[in-house]
Design a protein around this motif. Structure first.
Motif, mmCIF file in Angstrom:
data_model
loop_
_atom_site.group_PDB
_atom_site.id
_atom_site.type_symbol
_atom_site.label_atom_id
_atom_site.label_comp_id
_atom_site.label_asym_id
_atom_site.label_seq_id
_atom_site.Cartn_x
_atom_site.Cartn_y
_atom_site.Cartn_z
ATOM 1 N N PRO A 1 28.995 -16.192 -10.338
ATOM 2 C CA PRO A 1 28.174 -15.417 -9.323
ATOM 3 C C PRO A 1 27.071 -14.815 -8.893
ATOM 4 O O PRO A 1 26.743 -14.583 -9.691
ATOM 5 C CB PRO A 1 29.548 -15.075 -8.703
ATOM 6 C CG PRO A 1 30.935 -15.708 -8.861
ATOM 7 C CD PRO A 1 30.281 -15.844 -11.191
ATOM 8 N N ALA A 2 26.562 -14.733 -7.486
ATOM 9 C CA ALA A 2 25.542 -14.055 -7.935
ATOM 10 C C ALA A 2 25.458 -12.679 -7.270
ATOM 11 O O ALA A 2 26.439 -12.443 -6.794
ATOM 12 C CB ALA A 2 24.078 -14.696 -6.668
ATOM 13 N N GLU A 3 24.120 -11.738 -7.575
ATOM 14 C CA GLU A 3 24.732 -10.763 -7.606
ATOM 15 C C GLU A 3 23.550 -9.502 -7.442
ATOM 16 O O GLU A 3 21.973 -10.253 -7.551
ATOM 17 C CB GLU A 3 24.602 -9.290 -8.432
ATOM 18 C CG GLU A 3 24.539 -9.503 -10.118
ATOM 19 C CD GLU A 3 24.852 -9.084 -11.651
ATOM 20 O OE1 GLU A 3 26.429 -8.526 -10.984
ATOM 21 O OE2 GLU A 3 24.373 -8.747 -11.808
ATOM 22 N N ASN A 4 23.060 -8.838 -7.062
ATOM 23 C CA ASN A 4 22.119 -8.324 -6.337
ATOM 24 C C ASN A 4 21.331 -7.248 -7.084
ATOM 25 O O ASN A 4 21.344 -6.206 -7.646
ATOM 26 C CB ASN A 4 21.541 -7.765 -4.973
ATOM 27 C CG ASN A 4 21.622 -8.606 -3.118
ATOM 28 O OD1 ASN A 4 20.666 -9.606 -3.311
ATOM 29 N ND2 ASN A 4 22.440 -8.525 -3.007
ATOM 30 N N VAL A 5 19.957 -7.420 -7.346
ATOM 31 C CA VAL A 5 19.855 -6.557 -8.667
ATOM 32 C C VAL A 5 18.114 -6.109 -7.968
ATOM 33 O O VAL A 5 17.113 -7.167 -7.615
ATOM 34 C CB VAL A 5 19.995 -7.629 -9.975
ATOM 35 C CG1 VAL A 5 20.830 -7.504 -10.461
ATOM 36 C CG2 VAL A 5 18.441 -8.267 -10.026
ATOM 37 N N ALA B 1 15.231 -8.874 -12.503
ATOM 38 C CA ALA B 1 16.014 -9.608 -12.637
ATOM 39 C C ALA B 1 15.059 -10.676 -13.499
ATOM 40 O O ALA B 1 15.211 -11.670 -13.324
ATOM 41 C CB ALA B 1 15.781 -10.808 -11.073
ATOM 42 N N LEU B 2 14.136 -9.816 -13.880
ATOM 43 C CA LEU B 2 13.209 -11.236 -15.542
ATOM 44 C C LEU B 2 14.633 -12.294 -15.399
ATOM 45 O O LEU B 2 15.065 -11.698 -16.547
ATOM 46 C CB LEU B 2 12.315 -10.370 -15.688
ATOM 47 C CG LEU B 2 11.691 -10.745 -17.217
ATOM 48 C CD1 LEU B 2 10.495 -12.277 -16.626
ATOM 49 C CD2 LEU B 2 11.102 -10.453 -18.015
ATOM 50 N N GLY B 3 13.713 -13.372 -15.833
ATOM 51 C CA GLY B 3 14.284 -13.810 -16.927
ATOM 52 C C GLY B 3 15.881 -14.984 -16.199
ATOM 53 O O GLY B 3 16.891 -15.531 -17.116
ATOM 54 N N ARG B 4 16.664 -14.852 -15.223
ATOM 55 C CA ARG B 4 17.760 -14.747 -14.652
ATOM 56 C C ARG B 4 17.257 -15.555 -13.460
ATOM 57 O O ARG B 4 16.204 -15.975 -13.205
ATOM 58 C CB ARG B 4 18.081 -13.009 -13.886
ATOM 59 C CG ARG B 4 18.565 -12.968 -15.296
ATOM 60 C CD ARG B 4 19.692 -11.596 -14.776
ATOM 61 N NE ARG B 4 20.434 -11.285 -14.081
ATOM 62 C CZ ARG B 4 21.173 -9.979 -13.285
ATOM 63 N NH1 ARG B 4 21.474 -9.328 -13.625
ATOM 64 N NH2 ARG B 4 22.500 -10.721 -12.997
ATOM 65 N N CYS B 5 18.062 -16.113 -12.209
ATOM 66 C CA CYS B 5 18.391 -17.466 -11.946
ATOM 67 C C CYS B 5 18.175 -17.230 -10.589
ATOM 68 O O CYS B 5 19.619 -16.647 -10.057
ATOM 69 C CB CYS B 5 18.645 -18.873 -12.072
ATOM 70 S SG CYS B 5 17.943 -19.831 -14.122
ATOM 71 N N LEU B 6 17.514 -17.101 -9.543
ATOM 72 C CA LEU B 6 18.251 -16.853 -8.128
ATOM 73 C C LEU B 6 19.374 -17.552 -7.638
ATOM 74 O O LEU B 6 19.791 -18.514 -7.823
ATOM 75 C CB LEU B 6 17.044 -17.875 -7.074
ATOM 76 C CG LEU B 6 15.809 -17.011 -6.826
ATOM 77 C CD1 LEU B 6 14.344 -17.532 -6.226
ATOM 78 C CD2 LEU B 6 15.850 -15.511 -6.906
ATOM 79 N N GLY B 7 20.433 -17.388 -6.664
ATOM 80 C CA GLY B 7 20.915 -17.481 -6.651
ATOM 81 C C GLY B 7 21.328 -18.341 -4.866
ATOM 82 O O GLY B 7 22.251 -19.204 -4.313
ATOM 83 N N GLU B 8 20.021 -18.161 -4.624
ATOM 84 C CA GLU B 8 20.269 -18.746 -2.994
ATOM 85 C C GLU B 8 18.086 -18.350 -2.319
ATOM 86 O O GLU B 8 17.432 -17.898 -3.525
ATOM 87 C CB GLU B 8 20.950 -17.923 -1.898
ATOM 88 C CG GLU B 8 19.843 -16.212 -1.916
ATOM 89 C CD GLU B 8 20.895 -15.210 -0.703
ATOM 90 O OE1 GLU B 8 20.005 -14.786 0.190
ATOM 91 O OE2 GLU B 8 22.533 -15.132 -0.801
ATOM 92 N N ALA C 1 14.628 -6.501 -3.816
ATOM 93 C CA ALA C 1 15.720 -6.838 -4.320
ATOM 94 C C ALA C 1 15.583 -8.444 -4.795
ATOM 95 O O ALA C 1 15.646 -9.639 -3.436
ATOM 96 C CB ALA C 1 17.259 -6.342 -4.905
ATOM 97 N N LEU C 2 16.479 -8.912 -5.933
ATOM 98 C CA LEU C 2 16.068 -10.488 -5.647
ATOM 99 C C LEU C 2 18.194 -10.576 -5.860
ATOM 100 O O LEU C 2 18.695 -9.611 -6.955
ATOM 101 C CB LEU C 2 16.072 -10.969 -6.348
ATOM 102 C CG LEU C 2 14.226 -11.082 -7.088
ATOM 103 C CD1 LEU C 2 13.979 -11.552 -8.061
ATOM 104 C CD2 LEU C 2 13.827 -11.224 -5.330
#
Length: 398
Positions: free
Chosen positions: A22-26, A31-38, A165-166
């Motif tokens: 699941p995605a979460e807003n950070v 968010a460095l190194g992580r992937c967009l959920g939308e 936030a992303l």
């Protein structure tokens, strides 16, 4: 016993049932190194207005001068008035174009005497020196598609688009279990019949940045009940990786321990060298990778299975490593019946296999920066021929 399955099929089977976490807003920088959920949309227009692309003077296009300089527009400090015929204002790169001006005369093409500005014969005003409003993107535009991995440029773009936030996928929880009676937890205190436990630390280093948390367990002795208990300790993880005990010897107990714990074996043994005794199992939402105990085998299977699995769980659209075509620096003999990965270094732009290819040879592994891919039953390859290779410096996670 079923024959080993091809590497590509094994990777496809592993990833086929993986659903991104699941995605979460950070905050953007977290968010460095992580992937967009939308998909990521722009909340503002960039540039928000016409800006000068160069240092010089803003004025009317087509006028030959001279002009009277009536003010200045600097970045963050726009000129408040309007530029009329025969007038100009000093303007800086990135500054707002004033009302009435539609061209920029480059500083190096102008001569100024007090407030009087004229051409010096080196050029003329050009409208192309203006960055138009919305040149980069407009409010509502999609900036990045879902699944994009966030790096330094993506952080800058997100912030420029007005995002504080992303929505990024949660990073997987990873548990790493070292097993084997021969493993010593203290590398400085090994009996003659022991070796330091190094695979867990190696795999943790490879996974760092791709896992939200890493739980190290072991070394665990070769005992069925103890191994099953260790798996239960790791049961809160999204991924459990075991190292050692996945082969066919009398003391290779990972498969029966997994079955005792209640996991279902998906497949076991892959037609690759090194790394044949790899297994994949599942219990509920937890995925288990059983890697070989030889350190080079553990590294190579971790590179081709663990890292892609972590990327896929984190929402990466392209989790598998991509080969790089490189010329060979030496002749290679014909290959065997399994796909093989030779440890190699990059020397003068060519792939040079290291001298020792044994699956226990860590010093040779540590000196390698590449894996050369040799297909099953590959014909001999002469020096200079182009072969696929994989970049493995820093464990292939960069």
């Amino acid at each position: 016993m079923k024959p080993p399955i091809p590497l590509v099929e094994a990777q496809a089977r592993l990833l086929a049932s993986v659903t991104a976490l699941p995605a979460e807003n950070v905050p953007v920088e977290a968010a460095l190194g992580r992937c967009l959920g939308e998909p990521l949309a722009a909340h503002r227009t960039q540039p928000p207005a016409d800006l000068s692309a160069m240092d010089g003077y803003a004025l009317h296009l087509g006028e030959e001068g001279p002009w009277r300089v009536i003010g200045e527009s600097a970045a963050g400090h726009p000129f408040p008035g309007t530029v009329g015929p025969g007038e100009a204002i000093r303007i800086s790169t990135g500054a707002l174009m004033p009302a009435g001006a539609d061209a920029v005369l480059l500083q190096e093409n102008a001569t100024r005497d007090g407030d009087v500005l004229s051409l010096n014969g080196e050029g003329e005003p050009r409208a192309r020196h203006i960055r138009r409003a919305g040149f980069d993107f407009r409010q509502g535009d999609e900036l990045l598609p879902a699944g994009t991995r966030i790096g330094a440029a993506q952080i800058a773009l997100a912030l420029s688009g007005g995002n504080a936030a992303l929505p990024v996928h949660r990073l997987p929880r990873l548990a790493i279990l070292d097993s084997g009676d021969e493993l010593a937890a203290d590398p400085a205190n090994c009996a003659p019949h022991q070796i330091p436990a190094s695979n867990g630390a190696m795999l943790a280093a490879m996974a760092r940045g791709l896992a939200g948390s890493i739980n190290r367990i072991g070394p665990v002795p070769d005992d069925l009940d103890t191994l099953a208990h260790a798996l239960e300790q790791a049961s809160g993880a999204d991924v459990i990786v075991t190292s050692g005990g996945a082969s066919v010897g009398d003391h290779d107990l990972i498969r029966p321990a997994l079955q005792t714990w209640g996991a279902e074996i998906d497949f076991w043994r892959v037609a690759m060298k090194p790394g044949k005794p790899l297994l994949v199992a599942r219990k509920g939402a937890t995925i288990v990778l059983g890697l070989p105990g030889n350190p080079v085998s553990s590294f190579v299977t971790g590179y081709f299975f663990l890292l892609p699995l972590l990327r896929a769980l984190a929402g990466d659209r392209t989790p598998l490593p991509l080969p790089i075509p490189l010329p060979l620096g030496v002749d290679l003999p014909a290959g065997g019946s399994r796909m093989e990965f030779l440890r190699a270094s990059l020397t003068d732009g060519k792939a040079m296999p290291v001298s020792e290819q044994d699956s226990s040879a860590l010093r040779a592994m540590a000196s390698a920066g590449l894996l050369i891919e040799r297909p099953a039953n590959a014909p001999a390859a002469p020096a200079g021929s182009v072969i696929p290779a994989y970049w493995i410096e820093n464990g292939g996670v960069a």
